[in-house]
Design an enzyme around this catalytic site. Structure first.
Site, short mmCIF file in Angstrom:
data_model
loop_
_atom_site.label_atom_id
_atom_site.label_comp_id
_atom_site.label_asym_id
_atom_site.label_seq_id
_atom_site.Cartn_x
_atom_site.Cartn_y
_atom_site.Cartn_z
N ARG A 171 6.10 11.15 14.95
CA ARG A 171 4.83 10.62 14.42
C ARG A 171 4.22 9.62 15.40
O ARG A 171 3.00 9.59 15.60
CB ARG A 171 5.06 9.95 13.06
CG ARG A 171 5.34 10.96 11.96
CD ARG A 171 5.86 10.27 10.72
NE ARG A 171 4.93 9.28 10.19
CZ ARG A 171 5.29 8.20 9.51
NH1 ARG A 171 6.56 7.94 9.26
NH2 ARG A 171 4.39 7.37 9.07
N SER A 186 9.15 7.65 4.48
CA SER A 186 9.95 6.95 5.49
C SER A 186 10.59 5.69 4.89
O SER A 186 11.80 5.46 5.02
CB SER A 186 9.02 6.61 6.66
OG SER A 186 9.60 5.68 7.51
N LYS A 190 14.82 5.31 3.24
CA LYS A 190 15.77 4.32 3.78
C LYS A 190 16.27 3.40 2.67
O LYS A 190 17.44 3.04 2.61
CB LYS A 190 15.11 3.52 4.90
CG LYS A 190 14.96 4.34 6.17
CD LYS A 190 14.27 3.59 7.28
CE LYS A 190 12.81 3.47 7.05
NZ LYS A 190 11.96 3.28 8.20
N1 URA Z 1 7.60 1.42 8.14
C1 URA Z 1 8.49 2.44 8.04
O1 URA Z 1 9.67 2.23 7.86
N2 URA Z 1 8.01 3.70 8.17
C2 URA Z 1 6.71 4.00 8.36
O2 URA Z 1 6.35 5.16 8.42
C3 URA Z 1 5.80 2.92 8.45
C4 URA Z 1 6.28 1.64 8.33
#
Ligand code: URA
Length: 437
Positions: A171, A186, A190
């Site tokens: 990206r 994203s 996590k």
């Molecule tokens: N922070 C992230 O962890 N991922 C993103 O895509 C944008 C900001």
């Protein structure tokens, strides 16, 4: 079922259609395994950027990303597990204070963090300003420390969400970062892989943030909370201002000093307020407090009673850091030269551009301009005036702590340009702008 082909999924998204959960998983798994090439994934990401995704698609993407790797299993530890995430900004020292504060409140907080890139700082670089402190922990070390202390801050391991690492790199170089469903996938993947039950998201809004406009920050926060809740965890979000930097420091050792100040009762009020607001959300979400007021009172007393500070010291010791350097922050790394930026006229600070402050800090060595570059742990910016402060001509507005001298003049000009001084006193700066849900 007919064999899937990446080109069909790209074309459907290009034309504004919707993909099923199975199709999204097939594409993502294929990419992680190397069966779907970069050029097809990049084309699909661009189609998502332009056409967006339904909430169902974002849920499917997030789930497939979480399941692309391992997950931290905190279920054997007693107590509620909490986590936070910031969408990134300048001088965001929140994690260094909030994580030990949550442990002091009896919660378990295992925070996986990253390094700085561009104008935004990264908690892992900040912690490495404490001599000896290790952030690359094995899963066994991480779980044992979480059990003993209730808090850990560690570098993202490559085992968690490998799909995010691959996608983020792609990206970054294909103009496909600013897409709300991709950002949500994203961030949430996590957080979900991190094993917490209750998660607060600090969605930064303004000059120094990804989302400069309130409407965009609100849409991101709404998507994050809604998708996160659909995936079975408790999420809330605060939209907080990144119009000017939070606190007074941008840089690694400088921010550690600032965290120590807040933990020992002295630090800047805006940073402390954001920590209390985010921490209050976590106490309420996890059922540890009945109301925001009750949560706040408890957190203030944990800061004032030095319990959070003692947890921070214990975290430093547990991760191999030199506790003398946090007891006496004069021992933390320092820049080789310090230069002041002075006010060209008298008046009131009307604007202090967070992005420019972050850029200036990066230029003198606090950040990385390309991946893998070494940071200077002592370098950065110290703000002596913030929005609303009255200043006289010639008064120092900021100090540049110079680690990398080659771009010092540019950094000085950028930092000078970050301040706008007006004759009228501006209204009070925004801090916590909105709460969701
Ligand atoms: N922070 C992230 O962890 N991922 C993103 O895509 C944008 C900001």
């Amino acid at each position: 079922m007919a064999t899937m082909r990446a080109v069909d999924l790209i074309e459907r998204k290009r034309d504004g259609g919707e993909l099923s959960s199975e199709e999204i998983r097939w594409l993502l798994d294929g990419y992680v395994k190397g069966d779907v090439p970069d050029y097809q994934m990049a084309a699909w990401l661009m189609a998502v950027c332009v056409r967006g995704m339904s909430e169902g698609e974002t849920v499917a993407l997030t789930r497939a990303m979480v399941e692309s790797g391992g997950q931290i299993d905190l279920s054997s530890l007693p107590g509620r597990k909490v986590d936070k995430h910031s969408t990134g900004g300048g001088g965001d020292t929140v994690t260094l204070v909030l994580v030990p504060l949550m442990a002091a409140a009896g919660l378990v907080c295992v925070k996986m963090s990253g390094r700085s890139l561009g104008h935004t700082g990264g908690t892992i670089d900040k912690l490495e300003a404490i001599p000896g402190l290790r952030t690359e922990l094995t899963m066994a070390e991480l779980l044992s420390q979480a059990d003993r202390l209730g808090c850990v801050v560690a570098d993202h391991t490559s085992e968690l969400v490998p799909a995010d690492r691959l996608l983020y790199e792609l990206r970054d170089v294909t103009g496909t970062v600013p897409s709300i469903p991709l950002i949500a996938g994203s961030i949430l993947s996590k957080k979900l892989a991190g094993g917490a039950d209750a998660i607060v998201l600090d969605v930064k809004c303004g000059d120094g943030a990804f989302m400069r406009r309130h409407e965009d920050a609100r849409e991101l926060a709404r998507t994050l909370v809604s998708v996160g809740n659909r995936l079975g965890k408790m999420f809330s979000a605060l939209i907080t201002s990144m119009e000017q930097p939070l606190g007074r420091m941008a840089g690694n050792a400088l921010e550690v000093r600032q965290a120590i100040d807040v933990l020992t009762g002295a630090g800047p009020g805006d940073l402390r307020e954001v920590v209390l607001a985010l921490g209050g959300e976590l106490l309420v979400l996890s059922g540890e407090a009945r109301s925001a007021d009750e949560a706040r009172e408890r957190l203030v007393s944990l800061l004032e009673g030095q319990e959070a500070w003692n947890k921070f010291r214990s975290l430093v010791v547990a991760q191999g850091g030199d506790v003398e350097a946090v007891d006496n922050p004069e021992l933390l790394p320092r820049a080789m030269r310090v230069v002041e930026v002075r006010a060209e006229r008298g008046g009131y600070v009307e604007k202090l551009a967070a992005r420019a402050v972050g850029q200036a800090a990066g230029m003198v060595g606090a950040g990385r301009e390309v991946k893998g570059q070494a940071v200077d742990l002592g370098a950065g910016v110290e703000l002596l005036a913030k929005v609303g402060d009255e200043v006289v001509r010639g008064q120092p507005l900021a100090r540049l702590h110079i680690g990398r001298p080659d771009r010092y003049e540019e950094a000085h000009a950028v930092l000078e340009g970050a301040f706008r001084i007006a004759s009228e006193r501006p209204g009070p700066p925004a801090l916590v702008i909105e709460r969701l849900p």
